[in-house]
Design a protein around this motif. Structure first.
Motif, short mmCIF file in Angstrom:
data_model
loop_
_atom_site.label_atom_id
_atom_site.label_comp_id
_atom_site.label_asym_id
_atom_site.label_seq_id
_atom_site.Cartn_x
_atom_site.Cartn_y
_atom_site.Cartn_z
N THR A 181 0.68 -1.43 0.23
CA THR A 181 -0.10 0.16 -0.14
C THR A 181 0.86 1.20 -0.01
OG1 THR A 181 -1.88 -1.61 1.33
CG2 THR A 181 -2.31 1.18 1.06
N ILE A 182 1.78 1.34 0.79
CA ILE A 182 2.95 2.28 1.10
C ILE A 182 3.60 2.78 -0.55
CG2 ILE A 182 4.63 3.15 2.04
CD1 ILE A 182 4.24 1.86 4.37
N ILE A 183 3.87 1.47 -1.16
CA ILE A 183 4.98 1.93 -2.24
C ILE A 183 4.35 1.96 -3.29
CG2 ILE A 183 6.40 0.26 -3.87
CD1 ILE A 183 7.72 -0.90 -1.52
N PHE A 184 2.24 1.30 -3.08
CA PHE A 184 2.23 2.05 -4.79
C PHE A 184 1.48 2.92 -4.59
CE2 PHE A 184 0.45 -2.55 -5.69
CZ PHE A 184 1.96 -3.15 -6.96
N THR A 185 1.19 3.69 -3.03
CA THR A 185 1.11 4.97 -3.24
C THR A 185 1.88 6.27 -3.16
OG1 THR A 185 -0.72 4.20 -0.99
CG2 THR A 185 -0.61 6.41 -1.53
N ILE A 186 2.85 5.64 -3.37
CA ILE A 186 3.94 6.79 -3.95
C ILE A 186 4.23 6.53 -4.89
CG2 ILE A 186 6.82 6.92 -3.23
CD1 ILE A 186 6.05 5.81 -0.73
N SER A 187 4.19 5.47 -5.01
CA SER A 187 4.41 5.38 -6.88
C SER A 187 3.52 6.03 -7.60
CB SER A 187 4.70 4.57 -7.56
OG SER A 187 3.90 3.06 -7.16
N GLU A 188 2.28 6.21 -7.65
CA GLU A 188 1.14 6.62 -8.02
C GLU A 188 1.19 8.18 -7.83
OE1 GLU A 188 -2.36 5.06 -6.43
OE2 GLU A 188 -2.81 3.96 -7.97
N SER A 189 2.36 9.01 -7.09
CA SER A 189 1.36 10.13 -6.37
C SER A 189 2.80 10.94 -7.54
CB SER A 189 1.54 10.58 -5.22
OG SER A 189 3.03 9.82 -4.81
N VAL A 190 3.95 10.48 -8.08
CA VAL A 190 5.45 10.88 -7.92
C VAL A 190 5.04 11.21 -9.40
CG1 VAL A 190 7.45 10.21 -9.12
CG2 VAL A 190 6.95 10.01 -6.81
#
Lengths: 137, 91
Positions: free
Chosen positions: A128-137
Motif C-alpha cells: 500500500t505504501i509503495i503503490f501510493t508513493i509511485s502513483e503520486s510521483v
C-alpha cells in the motif's frame, strides 16, 4: 521503464521470489526468517514486477487492493492468539503444536498461523505504501 | 596457512579497505548517479562480508540473509534509475 532485460528477468523472478518468501516464512521458528522478512521479500517481488511491467498489470495480478491483506492478516493472527483459550483452556497466546510434523511444511501449530498473519499484514502495508508513493510521483 | 587465516588476514582487510574507499566516493560523489553506484557497491561488499562470516562460523543460513540483501540492493538501484529517468523527462 521499458527495458527488455528487466522485463524478461522479472517475469521469471516473480514466482521464484514468492516461493522463496514462503520458504523463509516456514523456516522461521528456530532459524533466521519468519513472517516479517518473508512478507518483505514477497512485497519486493511485486514491486519489481510493478517497475518492469507497469503498476496496472501488477494490480491485475493481485486481484484485490493490497490494503485488503492487512485486516485479513490481523484477523488470522488474532484467531491464532485466542485459539489456545478456546480449544484447550490455556492462557492467551500459548503455543499449541501438533504431534506429528508434516513433510515439507514442518511442525504445525498456532505460532505458524501467527506468522502467516504477520506475513499478510507486512505484504499489505508495504505494498500500500509503495503503490501510493509511485502513483503520486 | 589454512582457509580461515586466509579469510581473516587477507580477504577481510581487502574488503574493509575497499568499503572505506567506496564510502569516500559515496560521500564526495559529484552527481547523484555516482552516489547510487557507490551505494550499490557498498551493499555488494557487505554481501561479501556476510558470505565470509558464514564460512568462518560454519552457518549456511546466513547466506539467505545476503540473498535478501542482494534483492534489496537490486531493487533500490532499479528504483533510483526509474525515478532519475522520470525526473530527467520532467525537467
Amino acid at each position: 521503464m521499458r527495458t527488455i532485460i528487466l522485463k524478461s528477468a522479472s517475469s521469471y523472478l516473480l514466482p521464484v521470489l514468492l516461493l522463496f518468501s514462503v520458504f523463509i516464512l516456514l523456516r522461521g521458528h528456530y532459524l533466521p526468517g519468519g513472517g516479517f522478512v518473508g512478507g518483505l521479500v514477497a512485497a519486493i517481488a511485486f514491486v519489481l514486477d510493478a517497475f518492469s511491467n507497469g503498476l496496472d498489470k501488477t494490480k491485475g495480478i493481485l486481484k484485490f487492493h493490497p490494503g485488503f491483506f492487512m485486516p485479513v492478516g490481523l484477523m488470522i493472527a488474532f484467531l491464532s492468539g485466542i485459539s489456545p483459550m478456546l480449544l484447550a483452556g490455556l492462557p492467551l497466546m500459548t503455543g499449541i503444536w501438533a504431534d506429528n510434523p508434516i513433510p515439507v511444511i514442518g511442525a504445525i501449530g498456532s505460532p505458524l498461523f501467527f506468522d502467516i498473519g504477520v506475513y499478510l499484514v507486512v505484504i499489505g502495508a508495504s505494498l500500500t505504501i509503495i503503490f501510493t508513493i509511485s502513483e503520486s510521483v | 596457512m589454512n582457509v580461515h587465516d586466509f579469510l581473516y588476514y587477507i580477504i577481510l582487510p581487502i574488503l574493509s579497505i575497499s568499503s572505506l574507499m567506496v564510502f569516500i566516493r559515496f560521500f564526495k560523489g559529484p552527481s547523484i548517479v555516482d552516489r547510487v553506484v557507490a551505494l550499490d557497491l557498498l551493499i555488494t561488499i557487505g554481501i561479501g562480508i556476510i558470505a565470509i562470516y558464514s564460512i568462518i562460523s560454519n552457518k549456511p543460513t546466513f547466506l539467505d540473509i545476503s540473498l535478501v540483501l542482494a534483492l534489496i540492493a537490486f531493487l533500490g538501484t532499479v528504483a533510483f534509475a526509474y525515478y532519475l529517468e522520470k525526473r530527467n523527462k520532467n525537467d
